[in-house]
Design an enzyme around this catalytic site. Structure first.
Site, PDB file in Angstrom:
ATOM      1  N   SER A   1       0.795  -1.227   0.000  1.00  5.17           N
ATOM      2  CA  SER A   1       0.000   0.000   0.000  1.00  5.17           C
ATOM      3  C   SER A   1       0.827   1.277   0.000  1.00  5.17           C
ATOM      4  O   SER A   1       0.418   2.275  -0.576  1.00  5.17           O
ATOM      5  CB  SER A   1      -0.944   0.001   1.203  1.00  5.17           C
ATOM      6  OG  SER A   1      -0.215  -0.046   2.415  1.00  5.17           O
TER       7      SER A   1
ATOM      8  N   HIS B   1      -4.708  -3.385  -3.169  1.00  9.07           N
ATOM      9  CA  HIS B   1      -4.256  -2.413  -4.179  1.00  9.07           C
ATOM     10  C   HIS B   1      -4.001  -3.044  -5.537  1.00  9.07           C
ATOM     11  O   HIS B   1      -3.490  -2.382  -6.442  1.00  9.07           O
ATOM     12  CB  HIS B   1      -3.004  -1.690  -3.680  1.00  9.07           C
ATOM     13  CG  HIS B   1      -3.281  -0.897  -2.445  1.00  9.07           C
ATOM     14  ND1 HIS B   1      -3.803   0.379  -2.486  1.00  9.07           N
ATOM     15  CD2 HIS B   1      -3.186  -1.227  -1.142  1.00  9.07           C
ATOM     16  CE1 HIS B   1      -3.982   0.808  -1.248  1.00  9.07           C
ATOM     17  NE2 HIS B   1      -3.631  -0.148  -0.410  1.00  9.07           N
TER      18      HIS B   1
ATOM     19  N   LYS C   1     -11.199   0.469  -2.587  1.00  2.00           N
ATOM     20  CA  LYS C   1     -10.122   1.087  -3.376  1.00  2.00           C
ATOM     21  C   LYS C   1     -10.595   1.181  -4.835  1.00  2.00           C
ATOM     22  O   LYS C   1     -11.489   1.952  -5.113  1.00  2.00           O
ATOM     23  CB  LYS C   1      -8.836   0.283  -3.196  1.00  2.00           C
ATOM     24  CG  LYS C   1      -8.512  -0.004  -1.704  1.00  2.00           C
ATOM     25  CD  LYS C   1      -7.646   1.035  -1.043  1.00  2.00           C
ATOM     26  CE  LYS C   1      -7.727   1.074   0.461  1.00  2.00           C
ATOM     27  NZ  LYS C   1      -6.949   0.077   1.177  1.00  2.00           N
TER      28      LYS C   1
HETATM   29  C1  LIG Z   1      -6.928   0.021   2.818  1.00  2.00           C
HETATM   30  C2  LIG Z   1      -6.385  -1.284   3.190  1.00  2.00           C
HETATM   31  C3  LIG Z   1      -7.070  -2.123   4.067  1.00  2.00           C
HETATM   32  C4  LIG Z   1      -8.281  -1.668   4.828  1.00  2.00           C
HETATM   33  O1  LIG Z   1      -9.369  -1.490   3.986  1.00  2.00           O
HETATM   34  P1  LIG Z   1     -10.544  -0.477   4.371  1.00  2.00           P
HETATM   35  O2  LIG Z   1     -11.643  -0.875   3.477  1.00  2.00           O
HETATM   36  O3  LIG Z   1     -10.018   0.895   4.088  1.00  2.00           O
HETATM   37  O4  LIG Z   1     -10.848  -0.671   5.816  1.00  2.00           O
HETATM   38  C5  LIG Z   1      -6.572  -3.391   4.287  1.00  2.00           C
HETATM   39  N1  LIG Z   1      -5.438  -3.807   3.688  1.00  2.00           N
HETATM   40  C6  LIG Z   1      -4.726  -3.001   2.869  1.00  2.00           C
HETATM   41  C7  LIG Z   1      -3.468  -3.503   2.238  1.00  2.00           C
HETATM   42  C8  LIG Z   1      -5.174  -1.720   2.602  1.00  2.00           C
HETATM   43  O5  LIG Z   1      -4.467  -0.913   1.824  1.00  2.00           O
END
Ligand SMILES: *Cc1c(COP(=O)(O)O)cnc(C)c1O
Length: 387
Positions: free
Chosen positions: A181, A209, A240
């Site tokens: 991330s 991602h 995302k």
């Molecule tokens: C953003 C993210 C999460 C958490 O997801 P949310 O829907 O924002 O709670 C978990 N793992 C990774 C690698 C992330 O980038």
């Protein structure tokens, strides 16, 4: 006397580590209004520009008309509505697994799943740069934890060896991300899969991602490398590239049934609002369509425009995802760089401890299929000012 919040906040400020909320007044695609100015946003994880997409808004509105707003109860009581079931069927189809389960956030997915998979007699082995939600889930599970240096498969192997010798009866779970991330690089997935198979361990792969960004129809890195069938627990977020909110696990039916029974963030939390499930379903359908494929290609064309203009040194040689870290090291330097971008009309926040290690501060630029090539060229010119 116990220390006060005021002194603790002061200390953070001294170290350039104090964080505050920023109110964004409006969003129009990649343009946001903040601090009285219109800025081009280079910080969102909405990689395909789907969060504002009219057909997704319509799907959510229709679900509000059909089902109301709140789900009213947890999934196991009376919160499982048709959109939840359809979303999970679609997720399983999309990922090519027997079953899927959705959660109200990616964070809840990680915490609930790891807590259900492992207990005090088990072992969880994590990549050093695994997301905070995965670390929290691992800690909360009470399992024996081991961390390997980022992407270091040799060290992972020695942890697997250690686990087999010291905890022969344990369930061993390896946890990593496919695209990281804050660094935008990729895990050496083929080697990790081979290592966990050799030692009879399970692999939880967080594709937060990667989904929507790489692989056929945006199915993720495991699919791209032909390894999806060997990843035991396929995690992702709906927040995302999918452009909505929530998280999911895809895998074998018994795994999903176990999570339904034991993942505490699933069992003891109200179901995701049905409108979110309906919008996420529409988004995943879009990803599998020719239009979705075209949108993903546009993102990679934008990344090519950026890659061609990048100054050497500060940024990775080759872009492997929609995330471009600009390594600055010093926290104050990262804040100053972020202000420079603001003055030029770009929103690029500084990423600091505790999101990344101390002294590893950076700008984290993200690209979207919704950016115009001219906007990308302009942000590239600003990057040269830092080189
Ligand atoms: C953003 C993210 C999460 C958490 O997801 P949310 O829907 O924002 O709670 C978990 N793992 C990774 C690698 C992330 O980038």
């Amino acid at each position: 006397m116990a220390r006060t919040f005021e002194t603790e906040l002061d200390e953070l400020k001294q170290q350039s580590l104090l964080r505050k909320l920023r109110e964004i007044h409006s969003t129009m695609g990649t343009a946001i209004t903040y601090g009285g100015r219109i800025l081009v946003n280079f910080s969102s994880n909405d990689y395909l520009g789907l969060a504002g997409e009219p057909f997704l808004r319509e799907a959510a509105k229709k679900a509000i008309d059909d089902y109301g707003l709140g789900a009213g109860a947890s999934r196991l009581v009376c919160g499982t509505l048709a959109p939840h079931v359809e979303l999970e069927e679609k997720l399983a189809l999309f990922k090519g697994t027997e079953a899927a389960l959705s959660f109200s956030s990616g964070y809840a997915t990680a915490v609930g799943t790891l807590g259900a998979l492992a207990g005090k007699d088990d072992v969880i082995i994590l990549d050093k740069l695994a997301h905070a939600s995965l670390i929290d889930g691992a800690r909360l599970s009470g399992a024996n934890l081991r961390v390997f240096p980022h992407n270091d498969v040799t060290k992972l192997e020695s942890h697997l060896e250690w686990a087999r010798q010291t905890h022969p009866e344990a369930r061993v779970v390896v946890v990593t991300e496919s695209i990281f991330s804050m660094d935008g690089d990729r895990a050496p997935l083929a080697e990790i899969v081979a290592a966990k198979d050799r030692h009879g361990a399970l692999l939880l792969l967080d594709e937060a991602h990667a989904v929507g960004v790489v692989g056929a129809n945006g199915r993720g890195l495991a699919e791209l490398l032909g390894l999806a069938g060997r990843v035991d627990i396929q995690m992702g977020t709906l927040s995302k590239a999918i452009g909505v909110s929530g998280g999911y696990i895809c895998g074998r039916r018994p795994l999903i049934d176990w999570l339904i029974n034991r993942a505490r963030s699933f069992v003891y939390s109200t179901a995701m609002p049905p409108a979110m499930a309906a919008a996420a379903l529409a988004s995943i359908e879009f990803l599998s369509s020719p239009e979705g494929e075209a949108r993903r290609r546009k993102l990679w064309e934008n990344l090519k425009v950026l890659a061609e203009g990048l100054p050497p040194g500060l940024t990775p040689e080759k872009l492997r995802s929609a995330i471009v870290p600009v390594m600055l090291g010093d926290e104050e330097r990262a804040l100053a760089a972020s202000r420079m971008f603001f003055d030029r009309g770009f929103f690029v926040p500084a990423i600091r401890y505790p999101t990344v290690a101390r002294g590893a501060a950076r700008l984290r630029l993200t690209l979207s299929a919704a950016h115009e090539p001219e906007e990308i060229q302009a942000v590239t010119e600003a990057l040269w000012k830092l080189a």
